[in-house]
Write a protein that holds these residues in place. Structure first.
Motif, PDB file in Angstrom:
ATOM      1  N   GLU B  10      -6.424  51.439 -35.233  1.00 22.86           N
ATOM      2  CA  GLU B  10      -7.735  53.256 -35.529  1.00 22.86           C
ATOM      3  C   GLU B  10      -7.444  53.848 -34.519  1.00 22.86           C
ATOM      4  O   GLU B  10      -7.726  55.705 -34.257  1.00 22.86           O
ATOM      5  CB  GLU B  10      -8.436  52.591 -35.039  1.00 22.86           C
ATOM      6  CG  GLU B  10      -8.515  51.699 -37.044  1.00 22.86           C
ATOM      7  CD  GLU B  10      -8.310  53.095 -38.097  1.00 22.86           C
ATOM      8  OE1 GLU B  10      -8.620  53.485 -38.379  1.00 22.86           O
ATOM      9  OE2 GLU B  10      -7.484  52.338 -39.158  1.00 22.86           O
ATOM     10  N   ASN B  13      -4.997  56.869 -33.585  1.00 24.61           N
ATOM     11  CA  ASN B  13      -4.437  57.482 -35.104  1.00 24.61           C
ATOM     12  C   ASN B  13      -5.421  58.820 -35.244  1.00 24.61           C
ATOM     13  O   ASN B  13      -4.874  59.300 -36.608  1.00 24.61           O
ATOM     14  CB  ASN B  13      -3.771  56.728 -36.214  1.00 24.61           C
ATOM     15  CG  ASN B  13      -2.555  55.516 -35.528  1.00 24.61           C
ATOM     16  OD1 ASN B  13      -1.720  56.325 -34.678  1.00 24.61           O
ATOM     17  ND2 ASN B  13      -2.944  54.457 -36.716  1.00 24.61           N
ATOM     18  N   SER B  14      -6.644  58.211 -35.062  1.00 22.10           N
ATOM     19  CA  SER B  14      -7.251  59.585 -35.099  1.00 22.10           C
ATOM     20  C   SER B  14      -7.858  59.982 -33.549  1.00 22.10           C
ATOM     21  O   SER B  14      -8.141  59.179 -32.891  1.00 22.10           O
ATOM     22  CB  SER B  14      -8.788  58.490 -35.832  1.00 22.10           C
ATOM     23  OG  SER B  14      -8.171  58.171 -36.977  1.00 22.10           O
ATOM     24  N   ASP B  15      -8.060  61.329 -33.833  1.00 21.54           N
ATOM     25  CA  ASP B  15      -8.834  61.434 -32.260  1.00 21.54           C
ATOM     26  C   ASP B  15      -9.614  61.422 -31.869  1.00 21.54           C
ATOM     27  O   ASP B  15     -10.359  61.021 -30.935  1.00 21.54           O
ATOM     28  CB  ASP B  15      -8.637  63.647 -32.166  1.00 21.54           C
ATOM     29  CG  ASP B  15      -6.921  64.021 -32.559  1.00 21.54           C
ATOM     30  OD1 ASP B  15      -5.927  63.552 -31.772  1.00 21.54           O
ATOM     31  OD2 ASP B  15      -7.193  65.164 -32.736  1.00 21.54           O
ATOM     32  N   VAL B  17     -12.656  58.531 -32.940  1.00 27.23           N
ATOM     33  CA  VAL B  17     -13.383  57.564 -33.631  1.00 27.23           C
ATOM     34  C   VAL B  17     -14.693  56.760 -33.012  1.00 27.23           C
ATOM     35  O   VAL B  17     -15.256  56.958 -32.102  1.00 27.23           O
ATOM     36  CB  VAL B  17     -12.509  56.425 -33.764  1.00 27.23           C
ATOM     37  CG1 VAL B  17     -12.193  55.483 -34.422  1.00 27.23           C
ATOM     38  CG2 VAL B  17     -10.420  56.853 -34.196  1.00 27.23           C
ATOM     39  N   THR B  23     -21.900  53.887 -42.079  1.00 24.33           N
ATOM     40  CA  THR B  23     -20.578  55.246 -42.621  1.00 24.33           C
ATOM     41  C   THR B  23     -21.915  56.620 -42.095  1.00 24.33           C
ATOM     42  O   THR B  23     -22.611  56.955 -42.100  1.00 24.33           O
ATOM     43  CB  THR B  23     -20.632  54.969 -44.455  1.00 24.33           C
ATOM     44  OG1 THR B  23     -21.658  56.035 -44.752  1.00 24.33           O
ATOM     45  CG2 THR B  23     -20.094  53.971 -44.965  1.00 24.33           C
ATOM     46  N   PRO B  45     -14.055  66.984 -36.489  1.00 30.81           N
ATOM     47  CA  PRO B  45     -13.529  65.663 -37.766  1.00 30.81           C
ATOM     48  C   PRO B  45     -13.203  64.599 -36.631  1.00 30.81           C
ATOM     49  O   PRO B  45     -13.477  64.286 -35.643  1.00 30.81           O
ATOM     50  CB  PRO B  45     -12.620  66.010 -37.838  1.00 30.81           C
ATOM     51  CG  PRO B  45     -12.032  67.481 -37.133  1.00 30.81           C
ATOM     52  CD  PRO B  45     -13.335  67.356 -35.998  1.00 30.81           C
ATOM     53  N   TYR B  46     -14.511  63.160 -37.697  1.00 33.74           N
ATOM     54  CA  TYR B  46     -14.119  62.203 -36.694  1.00 33.74           C
ATOM     55  C   TYR B  46     -14.442  60.970 -37.876  1.00 33.74           C
ATOM     56  O   TYR B  46     -14.313  61.346 -39.159  1.00 33.74           O
ATOM     57  CB  TYR B  46     -15.467  61.867 -35.744  1.00 33.74           C
ATOM     58  CG  TYR B  46     -16.683  61.693 -36.412  1.00 33.74           C
ATOM     59  CD1 TYR B  46     -17.400  62.634 -37.119  1.00 33.74           C
ATOM     60  CD2 TYR B  46     -17.188  60.166 -37.561  1.00 33.74           C
ATOM     61  CE1 TYR B  46     -18.498  63.394 -37.535  1.00 33.74           C
ATOM     62  CE2 TYR B  46     -18.581  59.854 -37.893  1.00 33.74           C
ATOM     63  CZ  TYR B  46     -19.284  61.932 -37.496  1.00 33.74           C
ATOM     64  OH  TYR B  46     -19.885  61.544 -38.972  1.00 33.74           O
ATOM     65  N   LYS B  47     -14.002  59.611 -37.299  1.00 36.87           N
ATOM     66  CA  LYS B  47     -13.748  58.865 -38.298  1.00 36.87           C
ATOM     67  C   LYS B  47     -14.457  57.298 -38.044  1.00 36.87           C
ATOM     68  O   LYS B  47     -14.570  57.282 -36.678  1.00 36.87           O
ATOM     69  CB  LYS B  47     -11.699  58.649 -38.474  1.00 36.87           C
ATOM     70  CG  LYS B  47     -12.020  57.067 -39.125  1.00 36.87           C
ATOM     71  CD  LYS B  47     -10.203  56.487 -39.129  1.00 36.87           C
ATOM     72  CE  LYS B  47     -10.292  55.929 -40.317  1.00 36.87           C
ATOM     73  NZ  LYS B  47      -8.353  55.318 -40.686  1.00 36.87           N
ATOM     74  N   GLY B  48     -15.061  57.744 -39.129  1.00 35.45           N
ATOM     75  CA  GLY B  48     -16.045  56.682 -39.012  1.00 35.45           C
ATOM     76  C   GLY B  48     -15.826  55.057 -39.262  1.00 35.45           C
ATOM     77  O   GLY B  48     -15.059  55.537 -41.036  1.00 35.45           O
ATOM     78  N   LEU B  49     -15.739  53.885 -38.655  1.00 37.11           N
ATOM     79  CA  LEU B  49     -15.451  52.935 -39.119  1.00 37.11           C
ATOM     80  C   LEU B  49     -16.843  52.003 -39.322  1.00 37.11           C
ATOM     81  O   LEU B  49     -17.595  51.701 -38.277  1.00 37.11           O
ATOM     82  CB  LEU B  49     -14.337  52.204 -38.425  1.00 37.11           C
ATOM     83  CG  LEU B  49     -13.245  52.771 -38.354  1.00 37.11           C
ATOM     84  CD1 LEU B  49     -12.269  51.839 -37.288  1.00 37.11           C
ATOM     85  CD2 LEU B  49     -12.263  52.371 -39.618  1.00 37.11           C
ATOM     86  N   ASN B  50     -17.372  51.056 -40.437  1.00 38.39           N
ATOM     87  CA  ASN B  50     -18.424  50.117 -40.454  1.00 38.39           C
ATOM     88  C   ASN B  50     -18.451  49.375 -39.885  1.00 38.39           C
ATOM     89  O   ASN B  50     -17.231  48.422 -40.949  1.00 38.39           O
ATOM     90  CB  ASN B  50     -18.806  50.602 -41.585  1.00 38.39           C
ATOM     91  CG  ASN B  50     -19.857  49.614 -41.814  1.00 38.39           C
ATOM     92  OD1 ASN B  50     -21.030  49.244 -41.144  1.00 38.39           O
ATOM     93  ND2 ASN B  50     -20.850  49.456 -43.394  1.00 38.39           N
TER      94      ASN B  50
END
Lengths: 91, 112
Positions: B10, B13-15, B17, B23, B45-50
């Protein structure tokens, strides 16, 4: 012994701080997932000690977390930390 | 796949996180919410992981980073910090500098 006193004592022993303030802010987080009856889950720590000189923020916080590992495992939920060396800007 | 491998994938793979409670749309913790606000303000832009969705993830991320609390922010696979550190970096302009140095666009008018 209240958690605030335990935390204060452990930080004093570990870092010989020039200044140290430990504030119980648990009541600000009542009802939050990490809160528990009786509080003592959320503390603010302002600490100035030579031990932090030249260290990154992450390194400073890790030193404090390591010192309080037992408390964190036993229900202490979150710490707000400002750690700095004397004469350094608070960070 | 083990949880450590999952986390490793994770963050690589995302700039950007963010491991958080809740969320980005519905933060379930004030500290997580503060970092959502900062990232949204910067327009990154970002990926949020709960972590509340998955107990393995909640515990695994603490081991992965050697950091006992959540939220945790990663940029280009590197652990940046938790709520206090990221907020202080943002206020000092250091977070914006870090993101730009990593080749990530930040809104030009996004000053602390």
């Amino acid at each position: 012994m209240p958690a605030q006193q335990v935390i204060t004592d452990k930080l004093h022993a570990a870092f010989k701080p020039a200044s140290l303030r430990v504030v119980d802010e648990s009541d600000q987080h009542a009802g939050h997932a990490g809160a528990r009856p009786g509080g003592e889950t959320h503390f603010r720590i302002d600490i100035v000690a030579d031990a932090f000189r030249g260290k990154s923020r992450v390194e400073c916080h890790r030193l404090i977390y390591a010192t309080l590992a037992g408390e964190l495992a036993a229900g202490l939920h979150a710490l707000a930390i400002h750690a700095a060396a004397p004469d350094e800007n608070a960070r | 796949m083990g949880i450590e491998q999952f986390i490793d994938n994770e963050v690589k793979n995302s700039d950007v996180v963010l491991f958080m409670k809740g969320t980005p749309q519905f933060p379930m913790c004030g500290f997580s919410g503060q970092l959502v606000q900062i990232l949204d303000y910067l327009g990154v832009p970002y990926k949020g992981l709960n972590v509340l969705d998955n107990e393995d993830l909640r515990n695994g991320i603490k081991t992965y980073s050697n950091w006992p609390t959540i939220p945790q922010l990663y940029v280009k696979g590197e652990f940046v910090g938790g709520c206090d550190i990221v907020r202080e970096m943002f206020q000092a302009g250091e977070l914006q500098g870090l993101l730009k140095n990593k080749g990530l666009a930040v809104k030009e008018n996004a000053q602390a």
